[in-house]
Design a protein around this motif. Sequence first.
Motif, PDB file in Angstrom:
ATOM      1  N   LEU A   1      -5.538   1.646   0.784  1.00 55.71           N
ATOM      2  CA  LEU A   1      -5.904   0.535   1.669  1.00 55.71           C
ATOM      3  C   LEU A   1      -6.412   1.092   2.993  1.00 55.71           C
ATOM      4  N   MET A   2      -7.613   0.677   3.365  1.00 53.07           N
ATOM      5  CA  MET A   2      -8.096   1.007   4.709  1.00 53.07           C
ATOM      6  C   MET A   2      -8.214  -0.291   5.493  1.00 53.07           C
ATOM      7  N   LEU A   3      -7.527  -0.300   6.629  1.00 55.46           N
ATOM      8  CA  LEU A   3      -7.577  -1.452   7.510  1.00 55.46           C
ATOM      9  C   LEU A   3      -8.643  -1.164   8.574  1.00 55.46           C
ATOM     10  N   VAL A   4      -9.668  -1.994   8.618  1.00 54.37           N
ATOM     11  CA  VAL A   4     -10.788  -1.760   9.536  1.00 54.37           C
ATOM     12  C   VAL A   4     -10.674  -2.756  10.691  1.00 54.37           C
ATOM     13  N   LEU A   5     -10.455  -2.259  11.904  1.00 53.48           N
ATOM     14  CA  LEU A   5     -10.151  -3.149  13.030  1.00 53.48           C
ATOM     15  C   LEU A   5     -11.138  -3.013  14.190  1.00 53.48           C
ATOM     16  N   GLY A   6     -11.794  -4.108  14.535  1.00 56.99           N
ATOM     17  CA  GLY A   6     -12.590  -4.131  15.756  1.00 56.99           C
ATOM     18  C   GLY A   6     -13.793  -3.210  15.750  1.00 56.99           C
TER      19      GLY A   6
ATOM     20  N   GLY B   1      -9.991   2.422  -3.671  1.00 54.44           N
ATOM     21  CA  GLY B   1      -9.095   1.750  -2.732  1.00 54.44           C
ATOM     22  C   GLY B   1      -9.651   0.408  -2.274  1.00 54.44           C
ATOM     23  N   ASN B   2      -8.821  -0.326  -1.552  1.00 54.65           N
ATOM     24  CA  ASN B   2      -9.238  -1.606  -0.984  1.00 54.65           C
ATOM     25  C   ASN B   2      -9.488  -1.464   0.508  1.00 54.65           C
ATOM     26  N   ILE B   3     -10.315  -2.373   1.035  1.00 56.39           N
ATOM     27  CA  ILE B   3     -10.459  -2.419   2.489  1.00 56.39           C
ATOM     28  C   ILE B   3     -10.139  -3.837   2.971  1.00 56.39           C
ATOM     29  N   ALA B   4      -9.524  -3.894   4.149  1.00 53.02           N
ATOM     30  CA  ALA B   4      -9.272  -5.170   4.820  1.00 53.02           C
ATOM     31  C   ALA B   4      -9.913  -5.068   6.191  1.00 53.02           C
ATOM     32  N   ILE B   5     -10.628  -6.107   6.591  1.00 52.57           N
ATOM     33  CA  ILE B   5     -11.409  -6.033   7.829  1.00 52.57           C
ATOM     34  C   ILE B   5     -10.989  -7.129   8.800  1.00 52.57           C
ATOM     35  N   ILE B   6     -10.707  -6.747  10.035  1.00 47.29           N
ATOM     36  CA  ILE B   6     -10.550  -7.760  11.087  1.00 47.29           C
ATOM     37  C   ILE B   6     -11.548  -7.423  12.183  1.00 47.29           C
ATOM     38  N   ASN B   7     -12.536  -8.265  12.333  1.00 43.29           N
ATOM     39  CA  ASN B   7     -13.548  -8.054  13.366  1.00 43.29           C
ATOM     40  C   ASN B   7     -14.079  -9.415  13.801  1.00 43.29           C
ATOM     41  N   ARG B   8     -14.370  -9.529  15.082  1.00 47.67           N
ATOM     42  CA  ARG B   8     -14.832 -10.807  15.630  1.00 47.67           C
ATOM     43  C   ARG B   8     -16.070 -11.306  14.890  1.00 47.67           C
TER      44      ARG B   8
ATOM     45  N   ALA C   1       0.834  -1.209   0.000  1.00 47.07           N
ATOM     46  CA  ALA C   1       0.000   0.000   0.000  1.00 47.07           C
ATOM     47  C   ALA C   1       0.866   1.255   0.000  1.00 47.07           C
ATOM     48  N   LYS C   2       0.396   2.256  -0.716  1.00 44.57           N
ATOM     49  CA  LYS C   2       1.126   3.530  -0.733  1.00 44.57           C
ATOM     50  C   LYS C   2       0.541   4.494   0.289  1.00 44.57           C
ATOM     51  N   HIS C   3      -0.743   4.351   0.547  1.00 42.97           N
ATOM     52  CA  HIS C   3      -1.380   5.237   1.524  1.00 42.97           C
ATOM     53  C   HIS C   3      -2.383   4.412   2.335  1.00 42.97           C
ATOM     54  N   ALA C   4      -1.865   3.756   3.374  1.00 43.29           N
ATOM     55  CA  ALA C   4      -2.734   2.926   4.206  1.00 43.29           C
ATOM     56  C   ALA C   4      -3.216   3.726   5.412  1.00 43.29           C
ATOM     57  N   VAL C   5      -4.501   3.625   5.699  1.00 41.76           N
ATOM     58  CA  VAL C   5      -5.047   4.240   6.907  1.00 41.76           C
ATOM     59  C   VAL C   5      -5.810   3.168   7.677  1.00 41.76           C
ATOM     60  N   VAL C   6      -6.048   3.439   8.945  1.00 43.21           N
ATOM     61  CA  VAL C   6      -6.685   2.449   9.805  1.00 43.21           C
ATOM     62  C   VAL C   6      -7.915   3.067  10.462  1.00 43.21           C
ATOM     63  N   LEU C   7      -8.975   2.287  10.525  1.00 46.63           N
ATOM     64  CA  LEU C   7     -10.173   2.710  11.258  1.00 46.63           C
ATOM     65  C   LEU C   7     -10.366   1.730  12.420  1.00 46.63           C
ATOM     66  N   THR C   8     -10.426   2.240  13.637  1.00 44.87           N
ATOM     67  CA  THR C   8     -10.561   1.335  14.785  1.00 44.87           C
ATOM     68  C   THR C   8     -11.843   1.600  15.567  1.00 44.87           C
ATOM     69  N   GLY C   9     -12.324   0.526  16.193  1.00 52.75           N
ATOM     70  CA  GLY C   9     -13.519   0.624  17.037  1.00 52.75           C
ATOM     71  C   GLY C   9     -13.299  -0.090  18.363  1.00 52.75           C
ATOM     72  N   ALA C  10     -14.367  -0.221  19.106  1.00 47.87           N
ATOM     73  CA  ALA C  10     -14.299  -0.731  20.473  1.00 47.87           C
ATOM     74  C   ALA C  10     -13.631  -2.103  20.581  1.00 47.87           C
ATOM     75  N   GLY C  11     -13.746  -2.909  19.514  1.00 48.40           N
ATOM     76  CA  GLY C  11     -13.208  -4.260  19.547  1.00 48.40           C
ATOM     77  C   GLY C  11     -11.708  -4.333  19.802  1.00 48.40           C
ATOM     78  N   ILE C  12     -10.985  -3.254  19.510  1.00 58.05           N
ATOM     79  CA  ILE C  12      -9.544  -3.335  19.755  1.00 58.05           C
ATOM     80  C   ILE C  12      -9.202  -3.042  21.213  1.00 58.05           C
ATOM     81  N   SER C  13     -10.106  -2.399  21.942  1.00 50.59           N
ATOM     82  CA  SER C  13      -9.781  -2.043  23.324  1.00 50.59           C
ATOM     83  C   SER C  13     -10.274  -3.061  24.338  1.00 50.59           C
TER      84      SER C  13
ATOM     85  N   VAL D   1     -10.275 -10.519   4.855  1.00 46.02           N
ATOM     86  CA  VAL D   1     -11.090 -10.517   6.078  1.00 46.02           C
ATOM     87  C   VAL D   1     -10.471 -11.453   7.110  1.00 46.02           C
ATOM     88  N   GLY D   2     -10.354 -10.987   8.346  1.00 50.68           N
ATOM     89  CA  GLY D   2      -9.865 -11.821   9.445  1.00 50.68           C
ATOM     90  C   GLY D   2     -10.791 -11.694  10.632  1.00 50.68           C
TER      91      GLY D   2
END
Length: 240
Positions: A183-188, A208-215, A10-22, A227-228
Amino acid sequence: MTLTELLSNAKHAVVLTGAGISTLSGIPDFRGVGGLYTRTDIDANKLFDLDYFMKDPSYYYKHSKDFLYNLDEKEPNLVHTTLARLENEGVIHAVITQNIDLLHQKAGSRKVLELHGSPMLHHCLRCGKSWTFDEIAPRVRAGEVPVCDKCGGIVKPDIVFFGESLPERALAESEREARSADLMLVLGTSLTVYPAAALPEVTLQSGGNIAIINRDPTHLDRYACWVGRDLKQEMEDLSL
Ligand code: ZN
């Protein structure tokens, strides 16, 4: 492709986080097991309601003292520290968060866009005087309802309450990041709270692409290139 490869390409990756990471830091997800919305002793809708707060700020201070005003005791976990490291190494550009727990900053992330505000500062609603979290927290924990010592006004945390709009600057900057991201990495985050949940859609619409890790599955999983489910495992596997 692995998450490591996705991020390093990725040349410009950003991350979006929510409660699941805390939750890994012992901070319950408001909507999860043990979270605010499952407690019978607290009415979560009332707790963060602006109109109610203006009428009676004591309800907020009394009931948030054990989960918000003890945040200085909470430590960032592997997710926060990994994101801080990746920013430091130039792999990710910014962290956009729905969380109000200050843990990204504590872990060393520098560009943190807080969509739902932050308890880092409190302001008098009448004269604008401000206090830091560290000044307010011990008083709240001791059972006090802070009042402005200058004008007697109500003291409110800079957290976004129901009935308030999101912080304009953070939102505008988040939208800009989402548009620029390849690329946006979406976490929790379950991606149910708007407008935060719209940000991955902005990235997709901009090519862009999105990658998601959420329970749990999210409604955008089928548009994600990756997806993870297990945040801790995926962070441990990152070999950047
Ligand atoms: Zn004041």
